[in-house]
Design a protein around this motif. Structure first.
Motif, PDB file in Angstrom:
ATOM      1  N   PHE A 351      -7.085 -15.540  -7.211  1.00 13.16           N
ATOM      2  CA  PHE A 351      -5.714 -15.749  -6.373  1.00 13.16           C
ATOM      3  C   PHE A 351      -5.853 -14.884  -5.035  1.00 13.16           C
ATOM      4  O   PHE A 351      -6.031 -13.628  -5.188  1.00 13.16           O
ATOM      5  N   LEU A 352      -5.272 -15.318  -3.999  1.00 11.72           N
ATOM      6  CA  LEU A 352      -5.193 -14.715  -2.608  1.00 11.72           C
ATOM      7  C   LEU A 352      -3.954 -13.804  -2.942  1.00 11.72           C
ATOM      8  O   LEU A 352      -2.861 -14.363  -3.499  1.00 11.72           O
ATOM      9  N   ASN A 353      -3.979 -12.406  -2.784  1.00 13.04           N
ATOM     10  CA  ASN A 353      -2.891 -11.721  -2.942  1.00 13.04           C
ATOM     11  C   ASN A 353      -2.586 -10.681  -1.760  1.00 13.04           C
ATOM     12  O   ASN A 353      -3.429 -10.874  -0.722  1.00 13.04           O
ATOM     13  N   VAL A 354      -1.466 -10.003  -2.063  1.00 15.44           N
ATOM     14  CA  VAL A 354      -1.047  -9.174  -0.780  1.00 15.44           C
ATOM     15  C   VAL A 354      -2.271  -8.101  -0.704  1.00 15.44           C
ATOM     16  O   VAL A 354      -2.933  -7.742  -1.478  1.00 15.44           O
ATOM     17  N   ASN A 355      -2.205  -7.333   0.515  1.00 17.34           N
ATOM     18  CA  ASN A 355      -3.097  -6.390   0.833  1.00 17.34           C
ATOM     19  C   ASN A 355      -4.373  -6.845   0.822  1.00 17.34           C
ATOM     20  O   ASN A 355      -5.054  -5.705   0.795  1.00 17.34           O
ATOM     21  N   ALA A 366       7.236 -14.787  -2.732  1.00 17.43           N
ATOM     22  CA  ALA A 366       7.244 -14.761  -1.265  1.00 17.43           C
ATOM     23  C   ALA A 366       6.125 -14.190  -0.376  1.00 17.43           C
ATOM     24  O   ALA A 366       6.239 -13.944   0.621  1.00 17.43           O
ATOM     25  N   ALA A 367       5.487 -13.626  -1.180  1.00 13.31           N
ATOM     26  CA  ALA A 367       4.160 -13.401  -0.428  1.00 13.31           C
ATOM     27  C   ALA A 367       3.422 -14.231   0.483  1.00 13.31           C
ATOM     28  O   ALA A 367       3.076 -15.320   0.116  1.00 13.31           O
ATOM     29  N   THR A 368       3.195 -13.879   1.574  1.00 14.47           N
ATOM     30  CA  THR A 368       2.384 -14.729   2.790  1.00 14.47           C
ATOM     31  C   THR A 368       1.528 -13.762   3.410  1.00 14.47           C
ATOM     32  O   THR A 368       1.543 -12.492   3.414  1.00 14.47           O
ATOM     33  N   ALA A 369       0.490 -14.537   4.009  1.00 15.33           N
ATOM     34  CA  ALA A 369      -0.319 -13.721   5.015  1.00 15.33           C
ATOM     35  C   ALA A 369      -0.594 -14.832   6.322  1.00 15.33           C
ATOM     36  O   ALA A 369      -0.245 -16.136   6.219  1.00 15.33           O
ATOM     37  N   ALA A 370      -0.844 -14.228   7.427  1.00 18.73           N
ATOM     38  CA  ALA A 370      -0.805 -15.407   8.681  1.00 18.73           C
ATOM     39  C   ALA A 370      -1.749 -14.643   9.655  1.00 18.73           C
ATOM     40  O   ALA A 370      -2.204 -13.493   9.708  1.00 18.73           O
ATOM     41  N   PHE A 371      -2.493 -15.541  10.756  1.00 20.90           N
ATOM     42  CA  PHE A 371      -3.249 -15.201  11.713  1.00 20.90           C
ATOM     43  C   PHE A 371      -3.109 -16.312  12.738  1.00 20.90           C
ATOM     44  O   PHE A 371      -2.670 -17.207  12.372  1.00 20.90           O
TER      45      PHE A 371
END
Length: 537
Positions: A351-355, A366-371
């Motif tokens: 799973f894609l996770n924080v950090n 609520a964890a997200t990532a963006a570019f």
């Protein structure tokens, strides 16, 4: 010269010894139905021929081709090597892949009427020479006994536009073909060696079609049509789409591919569709890029070809391969024999996770990532399934870019062997509906060096609405060693492998306006599933 070439090939490729001498008749004229004649060379063994081999393609009949044909002639086969129309003495105008189906039928019609024809024939060849075989097998002649296709596509339109984005490798190929008959061997070698440097500014130019045409300077008049037609249903593409061959071919077919080859996924599809129909088909996949197949892979593929011809054309050989499928497992450095592809598997989910972590547990709600992908500064890519400079490389620099998301696992406690096609699921959204998604799976070794394993690319439908994005990566056979880490890279482009998404909805080859796009990923429901084989310890 013929004997010298054969001795050299025998030693370098570790082939069985020649069984006969052979003669060469050059510049035969083969009539087509429209009055054009094609140029051909005939290689005939001094001893009675055990069968006939037909090879067709646009790359000429010079020393390299003569050496390849001579290998089979020196082992008892008559070989007819035919140049595609408009190339190397053949009449007509070269229009890549557009006339190969009809021309193939006409060549066979002429060949079977010749006094030297043995009654049955096989086809063989690499890349474009593989496409000419599929084009013929869409309406297989009754005299066809076997085929050997190495890294050969059956659907060129899908190679160009199957991801939704233009595959920019076509410009490099067009440049190669446009100059392949220029005088001076050294000049041609130098030109090819410096192609990447010359093409860099062209690939950066917009509009794509105009930049390519200026560079090609009229020497590839067929270029614009192929780079400006993204609709695969366009009738223009019909002669270049020979999927019917996979439903009609019924002769034994040997397929050779490379994990980093341009056409790997088509090779896998060819194998699976033929297998499902009960056709006698075998598949060999090595650790090669497209160009490496003719270098590093040449010995193995030639030996397997001779075995296949002996069994299915000459009728005096026996099957030496133990299983229908042979694959090289990268990372392990070993060949594996399999009854089928893909093998039975269980799934390993990360799973894609924080950090930037890749974990066995889901991220928080609520964890997200963006570019942000900016087409004015397109995300570069190196290595992978490209024509020039492809293969496995150190891609560590990609992980540090601000327009790339990198997710890396903890060091593995035991080896992880992946055989099959990984599947990435992203809870994805963007502030611009016109976006692409590129994903790459890499192996980060103990010294933190990252090397690409497999990848996938998709231009998203701007009308897709809400819902997850699913991206099936290319097939792979790779072992991640204990102590190594699994890395997933995600970006909005892979330039110059694919034409950048301009972000405007314009035709990607004729547009020039650009608009950035910010991608957002909800991590909790985003994952990559790896087809893992047996537990290892």
């Amino acid at each position: 010269m013929a004997r010298l070439l054969d001795r050299l090939a025998t030693r370098l490729l570790k082939l069985p010894p020649a069984t006969t001498g052979y003669t060469v008749t050059k510049d035969l004229r083969v009539p087509m139905r429209d009055g054009v004649t094609l140029a051909a060379d005939l290689f005939r063994p001094v001893a009675e021929a055990a069968g006939t081999i037909l090879i067709r393609g646009p790359y000429g009949r010079g020393m390299f081709a003569a050496g390849a044909a001579g290998v089979y002639a020196a082992r008892g086969y008559a070989v007819l090597y035919v140049s595609s129309r408009g190339t190397f003495g053949s009449g007509g105008v070269f229009d890549p892949m557009a006339t190969e189906a009809d021309d193939g039928q006409d060549v066979v019609r002429w060949m079977v009427a010749q006094p030297w024809f043995t009654g049955r024939f096989a086809t063989l060849g690499i890349s474009y020479l593989g496409f000419t075989q599929w084009a013929l097998m869409a309406d297989p002649p009754p005299q066809l006994a076997a085929a050997i296709v190495a890294v050969g596509p059956h659907d060129f339109a899908r190679h160009m536009w199957g991801t939704g984005a233009l595959n920019l490798d076509f410009l490099g190929w067009a440049d190669l073909v446009a100059h392949q008959e220029d005088p001076g061997v050294l000049r041609r070698v130098y030109r090819q060696a410096t192609a990447a440097k010359r093409l860099g500014p062209v690939l950066a130019g917009l509009p794509v079609a105009d930049a390519g045409e200026r560079y090609l300077a009229g020497r590839a008049p067929w270029y614009r049509d192929r780079v400006t037609r993204p609709d695969l249903a366009d009738p223009f593409w019909a002669p270049m789409r020979q999927a019917a061959a996979l439903e009609r071919a019924d002769v034994p077919i040997l397929i050779a591919a490379g994990w980093q080859d341009l056409f790997l996924e088509q090779s896998i599809e060819q194998y699976t569709r033929l297998r499902d129909r009960g056709v006698d088909v075998a598949l060999t996949v090595g650790p090669w890029s497209h160009t490496q197949v003719a270098g590093q892979g040449a010995g193995l593929i030639t030996r397997e070809t001779l075995d296949w011809l002996g069994e299915h054309l000459a009728g005096h050989g026996r099957r030496r391969r133990r299983t229908p499928v042979r694959v090289f497992v990268t990372g392990a450095g070993e060949w594996r024999d399999l009854p089928s592809w893909p093998p039975a598997e269980r799934e390993r989910t990360f799973f894609l996770n924080v950090n930037g972590e890749l974990t066995a547990e889901r991220a928080g709600e609520a964890a997200t990532a963006a570019f942000t992908f900016d087409p004015a500064r397109p995300t570069p890519v190196s290595g992978g399934p490209v024509l020039s400079g492809g293969g496995v490389v150190d891609d560590s620099a990609l992980a540090g870019r601000d327009d790339v998301l990198a997710f890396t696992s903890a060091p593995l406690t035991e080896p992880l062997t992946v055989l099959g096609a990984p599947v990435l699921t992203l809870a994805h959204s963007s502030d611009n509906p016109h976006v692409d998604v590129f994903a790459r799976l890499s192996d980060v070794g103990a010294r933190a060096r990252s090397r690409n394993v497999t990848e996938g690319y998709l231009r998203l439908d701007p009308e897709r609405g809400d819902g997850p994005v699913t991206l099936r990566l290319r097939n792979v056979a790779h072992r991640f060693a204990a102590g190594s880490r699994v890395r997933l890279l995600i970006s909005g482009g892979a330039h110059p492998q694919y034409a950048r998404n301009l972000g405007t909805g314009e035709n990607p080859s004729t547009g020039s306006a650009m608009r950035p796009a910010t991608h957002a990923i909800a991590l909790r429901t985003s994952s990559i599933v790896l087809p893992q084989v047996e537990p290892e310890g």
